[in-house]
Write a protein that holds these residues in place. Sequence first.
Motif, mmCIF file in Angstrom:
data_model
loop_
_atom_site.group_PDB
_atom_site.id
_atom_site.type_symbol
_atom_site.label_atom_id
_atom_site.label_comp_id
_atom_site.label_asym_id
_atom_site.label_seq_id
_atom_site.Cartn_x
_atom_site.Cartn_y
_atom_site.Cartn_z
ATOM 1 N N SER A 49 -4.596 3.559 8.900
ATOM 2 C CA SER A 49 -4.536 4.990 8.573
ATOM 3 C C SER A 49 -3.133 5.542 8.768
ATOM 4 N N ALA A 50 -2.460 5.135 9.848
ATOM 5 C CA ALA A 50 -1.092 5.600 10.100
ATOM 6 C C ALA A 50 -0.151 5.135 9.001
ATOM 7 N N LEU A 51 -0.336 3.896 8.534
ATOM 8 C CA LEU A 51 0.501 3.376 7.457
ATOM 9 C C LEU A 51 0.285 4.169 6.167
ATOM 10 N N VAL A 52 -0.960 4.317 5.767
ATOM 11 C CA VAL A 52 -1.269 5.004 4.508
ATOM 12 C C VAL A 52 -0.766 6.447 4.542
ATOM 13 N N LYS A 53 -0.941 7.112 5.675
ATOM 14 C CA LYS A 53 -0.506 8.502 5.816
ATOM 15 C C LYS A 53 1.008 8.637 5.648
ATOM 16 N N ALA A 54 1.757 7.609 6.055
ATOM 17 C CA ALA A 54 3.222 7.678 6.013
ATOM 18 C C ALA A 54 3.794 7.381 4.632
ATOM 19 N N VAL A 55 3.005 6.756 3.763
ATOM 20 C CA VAL A 55 3.490 6.424 2.419
ATOM 21 C C VAL A 55 3.649 7.700 1.595
ATOM 22 N N ASN A 56 4.745 7.786 0.848
ATOM 23 C CA ASN A 56 4.948 8.909 -0.066
ATOM 24 C C ASN A 56 5.412 8.378 -1.420
ATOM 25 N N PRO A 57 5.544 9.227 -2.430
ATOM 26 C CA PRO A 57 5.901 8.740 -3.773
ATOM 27 C C PRO A 57 7.213 7.965 -3.843
ATOM 28 N N SER A 58 8.105 8.167 -2.870
ATOM 29 C CA SER A 58 9.401 7.467 -2.898
ATOM 30 C C SER A 58 9.360 6.111 -2.202
ATOM 31 N N THR A 59 8.276 5.797 -1.530
ATOM 32 C CA THR A 59 8.191 4.548 -0.768
ATOM 33 C C THR A 59 8.196 3.346 -1.711
ATOM 34 N N ARG A 60 9.160 2.466 -1.541
ATOM 35 C CA ARG A 60 9.242 1.233 -2.348
ATOM 36 C C ARG A 60 9.065 -0.013 -1.502
ATOM 37 N N ILE A 61 9.414 0.089 -0.219
ATOM 38 C CA ILE A 61 9.322 -1.056 0.683
ATOM 39 C C ILE A 61 8.526 -0.648 1.910
ATOM 40 N N VAL A 62 7.562 -1.474 2.293
ATOM 41 C CA VAL A 62 6.925 -1.364 3.599
ATOM 42 C C VAL A 62 7.313 -2.612 4.370
ATOM 43 N N ALA A 63 8.022 -2.431 5.479
ATOM 44 C CA ALA A 63 8.547 -3.546 6.273
ATOM 45 C C ALA A 63 7.947 -3.493 7.674
ATOM 46 N N VAL A 64 7.218 -4.547 8.048
ATOM 47 C CA VAL A 64 6.552 -4.574 9.345
ATOM 48 C C VAL A 64 6.726 -5.931 10.009
ATOM 49 N N THR A 65 6.367 -5.974 11.284
ATOM 50 C CA THR A 65 6.335 -7.217 12.051
ATOM 51 C C THR A 65 4.886 -7.550 12.356
#
Length: 438
Positions: free
Chosen positions: A185-201
């Motif tokens: 939920s925290a990840l999805v909430k943080a995504v916006n139209p400009s998001t191109r990369i999601v980088a995680v460990t």
Amino acid sequence: MNLMNRRTFIRNSGIAAGTGIILPALSLGKPFIPEKKYSLDTWEDIRSQFEINPDRIHMAQMLFATHPKPVRDAIERHRNGLDENPVEYLEERLFTQDNVTRQAVAKYLECLPEEIALTDSTTMALATLYGGLKLKPGDEILTTTHDHYSTEKSLEYNAKRHGATLNRVPLYKDPFTASEDEIVSALVKAVNPSTRIVAVTWVHSSTGVKLPLKQMSDAIRKINAGRDEDHRIYFCVDGVHGFGIEDVTMDNLGCDFFAAGTHKWLFGPRGTGILWGKKEAWKMMMPTIPSFGYASYGNWLGLVPEDQLNFGDWVSPGGFHSYEYRWALKEAFEFHLNIGKSRIQERTRQLNSMLKEGLLSLKNIKPHTPLSPTLSAGINCFEVDGIKPEDVVKKLLEKKIISSSAPYRVVYVRLTPSIINSEKDVEICIRELGNLKA
């Protein structure tokens, strides 16, 4: 072979104008059963393959691992060859051995060998990945507040280079009580139209939390379903502290890029790592360091069209490497497959569950890693009442227990049971921690 001789290069590398590249075939449909040359029937048998000092309890292999006998033997074999006849030994293998290694990685991950680039570490893999991503001004890189220095700096350099924005968000408030729903939920909430990369460990070495990558990739896939190809999100993972523990494939995880060092939980040669890139995602990257692969050289010589270059040949950083170590990486993957990925996962979870239950029973310990193996792997973070983490590490060392404290802004003590450990090792750690007093 004279590396500067164009005609000899063509003959030795299997490249001919207009015909592309000849690579060893990979049969993904057949199970991989390496020849068994040593007993791995019991965990005592497996531990006997390592020359690690028996006078210590080694609970920090997540930093830098010992080598099993097959890896040591392979290193020695290649070292002897390079010492006895360095030029010929190198030239006989320079354009072929990396393909052999990539096939071993591909069998382990159940992917294509051309999707594998070889690096010298997780940091090199991350720098190659994040330094090569094609971003433009206004694009956003979404990452977390839980990531390692190598990820943070590599992303920061890319953002500055391309005028992209960098957004760091927490995925959980309390690592000990973190849940899959909270993280996704925290990840999805943080995504916006400009998001191109999601980088995680994948597994946070600061807290021991293991992210639910499949659920996260599913959520990103749903978001991408509503976007055109030019605005899709690419999911990038530093996977080093799950790699060599979890019984997964790249299809299981669902990410686009995956970086991992192989000298930690895999017990591979020191100074080795991989970067996996899904074939559909290759177009998002450019190489950072020129490759020494024969396809890249062939392209430079005008013998191989650029559209015939694959990810592994194009992106693997070139230069001369510690070849006796790199070429022994095949044996590390075979060693793990001989033991069995599911067996390693089960054993690692058993020892770590035993440790976590023991820590939870101690009144002077505050655990920070989730109890469930769904959200944890092999890193266990905790505090001891009234004692600084670095002092706990010193006190444990006096009892011949090698632990570590995380080099993060918030520091915890870490114990990391692996397949080289026994139930007795874990019991001693729990007992000694219970005896610690401020």
